[in-house]
Design an enzyme around this catalytic site. Structure first.
Site, PDB file in Angstrom:
ATOM      1  N   GLU A  25      -3.142   5.597  -1.203  1.00  0.00           N
ATOM      2  CA  GLU A  25      -2.352   5.227  -0.020  1.00  0.00           C
ATOM      3  C   GLU A  25      -1.885   6.493   0.704  1.00  0.00           C
ATOM      4  O   GLU A  25      -1.759   7.566   0.089  1.00  0.00           O
ATOM      5  CB  GLU A  25      -1.134   4.400  -0.475  1.00  0.00           C
ATOM      6  CG  GLU A  25      -0.243   3.958   0.673  1.00  0.00           C
ATOM      7  CD  GLU A  25       0.780   2.888   0.273  1.00  0.00           C
ATOM      8  OE1 GLU A  25       0.972   2.652  -0.937  1.00  0.00           O
ATOM      9  OE2 GLU A  25       1.384   2.308   1.197  1.00  0.00           O
ATOM     10  N   ASN A 172      -1.383  -6.847   3.051  1.00  0.00           N
ATOM     11  CA  ASN A 172      -0.860  -6.398   1.757  1.00  0.00           C
ATOM     12  C   ASN A 172       0.580  -6.864   1.601  1.00  0.00           C
ATOM     13  O   ASN A 172       1.377  -6.742   2.536  1.00  0.00           O
ATOM     14  CB  ASN A 172      -0.887  -4.858   1.694  1.00  0.00           C
ATOM     15  CG  ASN A 172      -0.083  -4.318   0.518  1.00  0.00           C
ATOM     16  OD1 ASN A 172      -0.517  -4.417  -0.635  1.00  0.00           O
ATOM     17  ND2 ASN A 172       1.106  -3.769   0.789  1.00  0.00           N
ATOM     18  N   GLU A 173       0.919  -7.392   0.461  1.00  0.00           N
ATOM     19  CA  GLU A 173       2.298  -7.801   0.161  1.00  0.00           C
ATOM     20  C   GLU A 173       2.943  -8.477   1.376  1.00  0.00           C
ATOM     21  O   GLU A 173       4.014  -8.069   1.841  1.00  0.00           O
ATOM     22  CB  GLU A 173       3.126  -6.618  -0.358  1.00  0.00           C
ATOM     23  CG  GLU A 173       2.579  -6.093  -1.675  1.00  0.00           C
ATOM     24  CD  GLU A 173       3.509  -5.163  -2.458  1.00  0.00           C
ATOM     25  OE1 GLU A 173       4.560  -4.762  -1.932  1.00  0.00           O
ATOM     26  OE2 GLU A 173       3.174  -4.856  -3.615  1.00  0.00           O
ATOM     27  N   TYR A 239       3.947  -4.007 -11.479  1.00  0.00           N
ATOM     28  CA  TYR A 239       4.193  -2.645 -11.978  1.00  0.00           C
ATOM     29  C   TYR A 239       4.931  -2.699 -13.309  1.00  0.00           C
ATOM     30  O   TYR A 239       5.843  -3.516 -13.495  1.00  0.00           O
ATOM     31  CB  TYR A 239       5.012  -1.850 -10.958  1.00  0.00           C
ATOM     32  CG  TYR A 239       4.170  -1.420  -9.767  1.00  0.00           C
ATOM     33  CD1 TYR A 239       3.380  -0.280  -9.830  1.00  0.00           C
ATOM     34  CD2 TYR A 239       4.131  -2.180  -8.603  1.00  0.00           C
ATOM     35  CE1 TYR A 239       2.587   0.110  -8.755  1.00  0.00           C
ATOM     36  CE2 TYR A 239       3.338  -1.802  -7.525  1.00  0.00           C
ATOM     37  CZ  TYR A 239       2.568  -0.650  -7.605  1.00  0.00           C
ATOM     38  OH  TYR A 239       1.769  -0.270  -6.552  1.00  0.00           O
ATOM     39  N   GLU A 296      -2.871  -3.693  -7.404  1.00  0.00           N
ATOM     40  CA  GLU A 296      -1.836  -2.681  -7.671  1.00  0.00           C
ATOM     41  C   GLU A 296      -1.277  -2.944  -9.056  1.00  0.00           C
ATOM     42  O   GLU A 296      -0.702  -4.020  -9.309  1.00  0.00           O
ATOM     43  CB  GLU A 296      -0.721  -2.725  -6.626  1.00  0.00           C
ATOM     44  CG  GLU A 296      -1.165  -2.176  -5.282  1.00  0.00           C
ATOM     45  CD  GLU A 296      -0.041  -2.050  -4.270  1.00  0.00           C
ATOM     46  OE1 GLU A 296       1.123  -1.844  -4.683  1.00  0.00           O
ATOM     47  OE2 GLU A 296      -0.338  -2.153  -3.061  1.00  0.00           O
TER      48      GLU A 296
END
Ligand code: AHR
Length: 492
Positions: A25, A172-173, A239, A296
């Site tokens: 990114e 994204n998200e 995460y 991710e």
């Protein structure tokens, strides 16, 4: 003694090599300094890309690379990143440190970099602040071979032939930094944007819908119900941290056994997430046409002291190596549904495989896990039965052992095993059925310290070594796995 049965007659699915994918990114020093230094840099480079980084990445055979974000993707306007560099407009990178982005690394640079390292590009488009037309034109610019405004513009910018582009993410998200949408609203937006992500000529795009955060099963349910027929993949982000409480960050390098344990426990949570999201997907897609794309994943700790909090720069230890190995075992074992995964992130950000400091570069313990596990790329998953002993701490317990195994095209068997206990050996006895083994060898990553790491002064502190003491007794592979280790066995 941990008794295991590996039955080569029970063949499972193929492990998609894209499970070993990466994510880069425009964040901190991932792209600039990590990948791109420019042609005039003192740092040796190939047309602006760091030579040392290119060589290191080629070695681990990165199959696919996601770009330009992340949260950055939903405020990135691709036309700012094409044409002569001195004419490209600057923008503020509002998500990541508020720094100025000069757009010197854009579409051409990304696609050239992918070619250099041998990875398939995976571009994430802008739904949050971009238009349908902008997304449509980006795909046309990259992939259209004929005469059109975008293909002609590409030619003006020096690229006659189109690139091939397989993977495209539609936002994204979008439940958060990608527009704060409800699942129901995003499902409609997804269908609208995805309609215009066109296949030109032979270029067939695998469309990936923005997926859930962690355990947002409602998101997966709605997306599969409303748009499951219009997508090839649905993403998932998770995460691994010391705690579910985001205010508790934890250090990447200074920790005791309690945080070793909690991080590994949280790494295992990926198994539950994959199972539960996959169960919802099964309801709408029993033939498993839609891939679960974990684009991710990785550890997220406090930034290294003295570094920009917006740059997410963290060191990497043996604990990260084990987290990576546990994730790969989970993804391999669920290869019927998990078709891609992308570690966050490739260089200098979060659970990076490479860290750089000026001219210097080091390979993190996580890099060596990618290197070790590349034998699973495209191999056939094998059935492995065993009961793991517990690793217990403070009244809580997790499995001491994590395993996955596969057979490659040449017939070689690979068994990857993690021993999560920081102080207990694991004696293993693997009964190999349906195969007559001739010999067994092994490699290992371990250390005496739970927080062992590679530094710019000692870059080879943690590397892959040969595993001693593995033997064959009749059809059994027997040996001892040291505490806190990741082992790869090869059986021929
Ligand atoms: O990887 C860092 C950030 O984490 C990404 O930009 C975003 O998608 C996620 O929240």
């Amino acid at each position: 003694m941990v008794k295991m049965i590996l039955n080569t007659d029970i063949k499972k699915g193929i492990i998609n090599k894209n499970i070993y994918g990466h994510f880069a990114e425009h964040l901190g020093r991932c792209i600039y300094e990590g990948i791109w230094v420019g042609e005039d840099s003192q740092i040796p480079n190939i047309k602006g890309f760091r030579t040392d980084v290119v060589e290191a990445l080629r070695k681990i055979k990165i199959p696919v690379l996601r770009w330009p974000g992340g949260c950055f993707a939903d405020e990135y306007h691709w036309m700012d990143g094409i044409g002569p560099k001195e004419k490209r407009p600057c923008m503020v990178n509002t998500h990541w440190g508020g720094v100025v982005e000069n757009n010197h690394f854009g579409t051409h640079e990304f696609l050239e970099f992918c070619q250099l390292i041998g990875a398939e590009p995976y571009i994430c488009g802008n739904v949050g602040s971009g238009t349908v037309q902008e997304m449509q034109q980006w795909v046309e610019y990259i992939t259209f071979d004929g005469k059109s405004p975008m293909a002609d513009l590409r030619r003006v910018n020096g690229k006659d032939e189109p690139w091939s582009l397989k993977y495209f993410g539609v936002g994204n998200e979008n439940w958060g930094c990608g527009g704060n949408m409800r699942a129901e609203y995003y499902a409609d937006q997804y269908k609208r944007y995805a309609t215009y992500v066109r296949n030109f000529g032979d270029n067939k795009i695998y469309k990936i819908a923005g997926g859930a955060s962690v355990d947002d099963y409602h998101w997966t349910e709605v997306l599969m119900r409303e748009a499951g027929k219009q997508m090839d993949g649905l993403s998932l982000h998770y995460y691994t941290r010391i705690s579910k409480d985001w205010s508790k960050q934890g250090s990447a390098t200074e920790f005791k056994e309690n945080e070793w344990f909690s991080v590994l426990q949280n790494a295992f949570y990926m198994e539950e997430l994959v199972n539960r999201h996959a169960t919802i997907m099964d309801k709408y897609d029993p033939e498993k046409k839609v891939g679960l794309i974990v684009d991710e994943w990785g550890t997220w700790f406090a930034v290294e002291p003295g570094t920009n909090p917006g740059f997410l720069y963290q060191q990497n230890t043996l604990r990260d190596a084990i987290v990576a190995a546990v994730h790969f075992n989970i993804f391999n074992n669920h290869c019927d549904r998990v078709q891609m995964a992308n570690i966050a992130q490739m260089i200098n950000v979060l659970q990076a495989v490479i860290l750089t400091e000026g001219q210097k570069m080091l390979l993190t313990p996580t890099y060596h896990i990618f290197d070790m596990y590349k034998v699973h790329h495209g191999a056939r998953l094998l059935s492995m039965e065993f009961e793991s002993p517990d690793y217990a701490l403070g009244g809580d317990k997790i499995s001491q052992i994590s395993v996955s195994s596969s057979q490659d095209k040449e017939g070689k068997i690979h068994i990857s095993i993690c021993n999560l206990s920081p102080w207990q050996d694991a004696d293993i006895d693997i009964d190999i059925r349906g195969f007559a083994p001739r010999y067994a060898t092994g490699s290992i990553i371990t250390s005496h310290e739970i927080n062992a790491k590679n530094t710019f002064d000692a870059p080879n502190n943690l590397v892959i070594k040969c595993l001693e003491g593995i033997g064959l007794v009749n059809n059994h592979v027997v040996g001892k796995l040291p505490p806190k280790s990741v082992v790869m066995l090869e059986i021929v």
